[in-house]
Design an enzyme around this catalytic site. Structure first.
Site, mmCIF file in Angstrom:
data_model
loop_
_atom_site.group_PDB
_atom_site.id
_atom_site.type_symbol
_atom_site.label_atom_id
_atom_site.label_comp_id
_atom_site.label_asym_id
_atom_site.label_seq_id
_atom_site.Cartn_x
_atom_site.Cartn_y
_atom_site.Cartn_z
ATOM 1 N N SER A 80 40.580 -39.567 26.168
ATOM 2 C CA SER A 80 41.414 -38.648 25.390
ATOM 3 C C SER A 80 40.903 -38.420 23.978
ATOM 4 C CB SER A 80 42.857 -39.156 25.335
ATOM 5 O OG SER A 80 42.931 -40.356 24.591
ATOM 6 N N LYS B 255 45.079 -42.241 18.790
ATOM 7 C CA LYS B 255 45.057 -40.784 18.610
ATOM 8 C C LYS B 255 44.744 -40.474 17.141
ATOM 9 C CE LYS B 255 46.731 -40.213 22.841
ATOM 10 N NZ LYS B 255 45.865 -39.735 23.950
#
Length: 319
Positions: free
Chosen positions: A97, A167
């Site tokens: 990701s 993230k």
């Protein structure tokens, strides 16, 4: 004879010494020979030789080492726990990701010290945080063995805890973050140039009806996060139906990822991209609007006054 011996020892009668032959059996000579023999014996027996007195010190040294080894191990474990708890911790990247910034299998070091001094996540930083509201529900979890679990617990191996995510921070408390079409992402109305870190071939915004198009206001004490692989990241965009509406509480942030530590050929720092150097604060946008508004109002108010004075002058001249 006794006086002669005493005189010889005293050095008072040198002629008597010269006139008397030296006796081969002189006790002084015997003493010198005996003393020399003892010195030779001492030289033959060195500390490094195997002798009857050497075994005891060696055994003592060995016993001392084995007694100190558990203490050294204990100190090392305590230091490792303190470092993991208060300074830095290693984490393993389990997914794609964050490509290409981070690859699956990379190890990163996370700064855990600055949050203890009140530092909060800032825009552009890559952060590790605890799963805020079942973001990883249904995802496969690792099953580390006992040794891996122990080494992870003391911080000597990347964390085996699979309830952590990594993230990039896009918005902080007070920000308005939005995505329309394929992008760009805007923070408080200002566009981000994300080509330096968004996965090649991805668009900054995803065109779909399940979260790719959004406009949100980030509450104080929360952050809005997105993965760099925009079309392969289940981040804030796709968790807006949870109890935090896709936001991550600052209290759940473990720390900022600062270094890619492993593998060696991918070692490097994780700096904040240049696009976040611009003034993105919500206060600046509001202050700009306020500074423009009075000027516009003043201009609008001045126009009627100027027209009225001009009309008055024209009337006076016609009279």
């Amino acid at each position: 004879m006794g006086d002669v011996a005493v005189g010889a020892r005293s050095g008072h009668d040198g002629e008597e010494h010269r006139g008397r032959p030296v006796d081969a059996a002189d006790p002084a000579t015997d003493d010198a020979v005996t003393s020399g023999s003892d010195s030779a014996a001492d030289e033959r027996t060195q500390p490094g030789d195997d002798g009857p007195g050497d075994s005891a010190p060696k055994q003592k040294n060995q016993r001392s080492f084995w007694k100190e080894l558990p203490i050294l191990i204990g100190i090392a474990l305590v230091l490792a726990l303190l470092i993991k708890t208060f300074l830095v911790q290693a984490f393993s990247i389990p997914s794609d990701s964050m490509q290409n910034t981070l690859q699956q299998g990379d190890r990163v070091l996370v700064d855990k010290l600055t949050p203890w001094f009140g530092s909060e996540p800032e825009r552009g930083e890559v952060v590790v945080f605890h799963d805020p509201s079942q973001w990883l529900a249904g995802e496969p979890t690792a099953d580390p063995n006992a040794i891996q679990t122990f080494l992870s617990w003391i911080g000597l191996m990347p964390s085996a805890e699979e309830k952590d995510l990594i993230k990039r921070v896009v918005g902080v408390g007070g920000d308005t973050v939005e995505c329309k079409g394929t992008g760009p992402v805007k923070v408080n109305g200002k566009a981000l140039s994300e080509s330096a870190y968004v996965y090649p071939g991805n668009t900054p915004c995803t065109v779909d009806d399940i979260g790719g198009q959004f406009k949100v206001k980030v509450p104080e004490g929360y952050i809005w996060v997105m993965g760099d692989h925009r079309q392969n990241s289940r981040d804030s965009r796709y968790n807006q139906d949870d109890k935090y509406h896709g936001m991550v509480p600052v209290d759940e942030v473990v720390g900022r990822a600062i270094v890619k530590a492993w593998p060696i050929n991918r070692w490097g720092t994780l700096p904040v991209p240049d696009t976040f150097d611009q003034d993105l604060s919500a206060r600046s946008a509001a202050s700009t609007a306020l500074s423009v508004a009075p000027q516009g109002l003043a201009l609008a108010a001045a126009v009627p006054v100027v027209l009225w004075r001009r009309r008055k002058i024209e009337l006076a001249e016609t009279r």
